[in-house]
Design an enzyme around this catalytic site. Structure first.
Site, mmCIF file in Angstrom:
data_model
loop_
_atom_site.group_PDB
_atom_site.id
_atom_site.type_symbol
_atom_site.label_atom_id
_atom_site.label_comp_id
_atom_site.label_asym_id
_atom_site.label_seq_id
_atom_site.Cartn_x
_atom_site.Cartn_y
_atom_site.Cartn_z
ATOM 1 N N CYS A 100 0.871 -1.186 0.000
ATOM 2 C CA CYS A 100 0.000 0.000 0.000
ATOM 3 C C CYS A 100 0.904 1.232 0.000
ATOM 4 C CB CYS A 100 -0.886 -0.013 1.240
ATOM 5 S SG CYS A 100 -1.765 1.541 1.493
ATOM 6 N N CYS A 104 -3.365 7.393 -2.000
ATOM 7 C CA CYS A 104 -4.667 7.461 -2.681
ATOM 8 C C CYS A 104 -5.844 7.614 -1.725
ATOM 9 C CB CYS A 104 -4.878 6.250 -3.563
ATOM 10 S SG CYS A 104 -3.648 4.990 -3.384
ATOM 11 N N THR A 191 -4.159 5.071 6.969
ATOM 12 C CA THR A 191 -3.146 4.797 5.955
ATOM 13 C C THR A 191 -2.351 6.065 5.657
ATOM 14 O OG1 THR A 191 -4.549 3.118 4.957
ATOM 15 C CG2 THR A 191 -2.884 4.095 3.553
ATOM 16 N N GLU A 257 -0.385 1.309 8.717
ATOM 17 C CA GLU A 257 -1.464 2.144 9.205
ATOM 18 C C GLU A 257 -1.100 2.618 10.616
ATOM 19 O OE1 GLU A 257 -2.326 -0.579 7.286
ATOM 20 O OE2 GLU A 257 -3.066 0.704 5.686
ATOM 21 N N HIS A 292 -12.841 4.921 -3.126
ATOM 22 C CA HIS A 292 -11.710 4.130 -2.621
ATOM 23 C C HIS A 292 -11.866 2.637 -2.941
ATOM 24 C CE1 HIS A 292 -7.916 4.232 -0.730
ATOM 25 N NE2 HIS A 292 -8.245 3.470 0.287
ATOM 26 N N TYR A 296 -9.027 0.077 -5.146
ATOM 27 C CA TYR A 296 -8.462 -1.239 -4.826
ATOM 28 C C TYR A 296 -8.311 -2.125 -6.064
ATOM 29 C CZ TYR A 296 -8.341 -0.836 0.259
ATOM 30 O OH TYR A 296 -8.016 -0.487 1.549
ATOM 31 N N CYS A 299 -4.572 -0.673 -7.148
ATOM 32 C CA CYS A 299 -3.377 -0.955 -6.338
ATOM 33 C C CYS A 299 -3.171 -2.443 -6.084
ATOM 34 C CB CYS A 299 -3.440 -0.185 -5.031
ATOM 35 S SG CYS A 299 -4.670 -0.765 -3.841
ATOM 36 N N GLU A 447 -5.817 -5.849 4.469
ATOM 37 C CA GLU A 447 -6.348 -4.568 3.981
ATOM 38 C C GLU A 447 -7.354 -4.797 2.853
ATOM 39 O OE1 GLU A 447 -3.651 -1.765 2.101
ATOM 40 O OE2 GLU A 447 -4.619 -0.131 3.164
HETATM 41 FE FE1 SF4 Z 1 -3.332 1.822 -0.100
HETATM 42 FE FE2 SF4 Z 1 -4.586 0.851 -2.237
HETATM 43 FE FE3 SF4 Z 1 -5.882 2.473 -0.513
HETATM 44 FE FE4 SF4 Z 1 -3.954 3.407 -2.136
HETATM 45 S S1 SF4 Z 1 -5.948 2.532 -2.776
HETATM 46 S S2 SF4 Z 1 -4.224 3.876 0.036
HETATM 47 S S3 SF4 Z 1 -2.518 1.704 -2.169
HETATM 48 S S4 SF4 Z 1 -5.085 0.406 -0.109
HETATM 49 FE FE FE Z 2 -6.451 1.166 2.030
#
Ligand code: SF4
Ligand code: FE
Length: 491
Positions: A100, A104, A191, A257, A292, A296, A299, A447
């Site tokens: 992570c 983002c 995060t 985190e 968000h 995912y 990422c 996560e």
């Molecule tokens: Fe982390 Fe993925 Fe959330 Fe970005 S989108 S903060 S990489 S979990």
């Molecule tokens: Fe996250």
């Protein structure tokens, strides 16, 4: 300065002066501590990528506020193309870091609050949107990292915020002053918290009138008085303290985190973006969740690419890559990984313009994407471990390889095919171990379940957003049920 370099970002963290505790001790410099350095470097990569000319169309964008070329991690998305590029950028970052990379969550929160403050002004005649635009301008011009501080500690989950015995279990306003407010509470699982210049704080759930003091959104610098960061523990994190630190799987990066405590923190008026408008809290949470949850499918897919590559490499190293069941497993991993990406891209492709002008992803598809993310990385990890073999968890340390007495045995017995020496094989295995069992598994597995909301939250949204009534009508029509005449029908 609209674009900061990676080196400037690292220096900016050194000068932050925020209060960070790791394993019982306050640390002075997050970029220098062996446990917190890899996560700082993961965010720094968002700057290093933007510095490269050939990456600029993906990692930079034109600000609709300043007109300048800015890092896409601070951009307010204004088209379907922007939504798509964000997902592609996150996949690229996942490939580069296998963890992570944290930036983002703040980006998605900025896009959310941008749209919600506009709606708030329309509904209540407030001036939150211009305040937030000023804040975004500051973030974009200085290329800052923002952390999204959403999840409250929640205390007794059967009780609402105002029903809690300890009222601080949800962050709330404790004093209202002429020039601002004082807030108290703590946010969990934040995060990127200690690597961020600014903290954006928003409610964690829909709220009722009796909870109105909990309906607050604001932004403050990370070094604001009364703010404390307590770093989250991870499996195998102390391996990073070992001399040389080379036997950790992922040598450069990591996610993390932190718990962020707000102990009577003053927030100036110009940084408040919601105050008591409780009816809009639920909409804010849902919009953030959609943004968000789609992220995912960028990422985690990038991390999946690394894991699939490592699984294919270890199969080659061990001479199993031509076996039909191994090829089948690799194909299965690719299928699962690309399915995650497809959901995210589809949610971006069906994106829409909010009243503020900013774009948002299709919420149903974003939730479907995230629900798949709660499952598929586990199956991909299972297949990677299957391909790797048991040595994944019984393998000696790389230090044994350097020992004059036993190093020769490691070299002789742990090598792979003729062209693969023991070190290469062990390093690949260690990376698979990191992503599926170690510090990397926090980013890739747990996560994936709980980040951006746990699976049940996605099921609730999927049920709410799916148009079941229309679906029933299609079915009735095709099987000859006349809806108008059928008085006994229950729909
Ligand atoms: Fe982390 Fe993925 Fe959330 Fe970005 S989108 S903060 S990489 S979990
Ligand atoms: Fe996250």
């Amino acid at each position: 300065m609209a674009l900061m370099t990676g080196d400037q970002y690292i220096s900016s963290l050194r000068g932050l002066g925020h209060h960070v505790f790791i394993q019982g001790e306050e640390i002075q410099d997050v970029t220098d501590h062996p446990i917190s350095r890899p996560p700082a470097m993961a965010i720094a990569e968002t700057y290093f990528q933007a510095e490269q000319k050939e990456k600029q169309s993906l990692f930079t964008a034109q600000s609709h506020i300043t007109g300048e070329n800015i890092n896409r991690f601070t951009h307010i998305q204004h088209s379907v193309e922007d939504l798509v590029k964000k997902i592609l950028m996150l996949r690229e970052m996942g490939r580069k870091t296998a963890c992570c990379f944290q930036r983002c969550a703040g980006l998605d929160c900025m896009n959310t609050v941008y749209a919600i403050t506009y709606d708030l002004d329309q509904a209540y005649g407030t001036d939150y949107h211009q305040r937030f635009v000023d804040f975004i301008k500051y973030v974009q011009t200085n290329d800052l990292v923002t952390a999204a501080c959403m999840t409250d500690t929640k205390g007794d989950r059967s009780l609402s915020p105002s029903q809690q015995e300890d009222k601080d279990q949800y962050l709330h306003m404790v004093v209202e002053k002429k020039d601002g407010i004082v807030v108290r509470g703590a946010k969990l699982h934040i995060t990127g918290a200690v690597n961020s210049h600014e903290l954006i704080v928003v409610p964690t759930r829909a709220l009722k009138e009796e909870d109105k003091d909990y309906a607050i959104a604001f932004a403050i610098p990370a070094d604001t008085e009364g703010v404390t960061f307590i770093y989250g523990r991870q499996p195998s994190d102390t391996r990073r303290l070992e001399e040389g630190r080379s036997d950790v799987g992922n040598l450069y990066y990591g996610g993390y985190e932190a718990m962020v405590v707000f102990d009577d923190v003053f927030v100036p008026q110009e940084r408040i973006f919601m105050k008591r408008e409780y009816a809009m809290a639920g909409r804010l949470v849902e919009l953030f969740a959609a943004h968000h949850r789609a992220s995912y499918g960028g990422c985690k897919v990038g991390v999946g690419d690394v894991l699939i590559g490592a699984a294919a490499a270890i199969a080659e190293a061990q001479g199993t890559s031509d076996a039909s069941h191994i090829r089948d497993k690799i194909a299965e991993m690719i299928h699962l990984n690309e399915t995650l990406h497809a959901g995210a891209l589809a949610s971006a492709g069906k994106g829409y313009q909010t009243a503020s002008g900013a774009y948002a992803v299709d919420a149903l598809l974003a939730n479907v994407c995230k629900l798949n993310v709660t499952r598929f990385p586990f199956e991909i990890s299972r297949l990677a471990q299957d391909i790797a073999g048991g040595l994944l968890v019984t393998m000696p340390s790389l230090d044994d390889k350097d020992n004059p007495q036993v190093g020769k045995y490691i070299d002789k017995y742990l090598g792979g095919t003729a062209d693969v020496d023991s070190e290469k094989r062990m390093r690949i295995l260690r990376l698979i171990e990191n992503i599926t069992l170690g510090t990397g598994a926090v980013s890739y597995l747990t996560e994936s379940i709980h980040g951006a909301g746990s699976p049940q939250a996605q099921k609730i949204m999927i049920t709410r957003l799916a148009d079941l009534e229309s679906a029933k009508k299609y079915a009735f029509k095709l099987c000859g049920i006349n809806l108008r005449d059928d008085k006994s029908r229950k729909v």
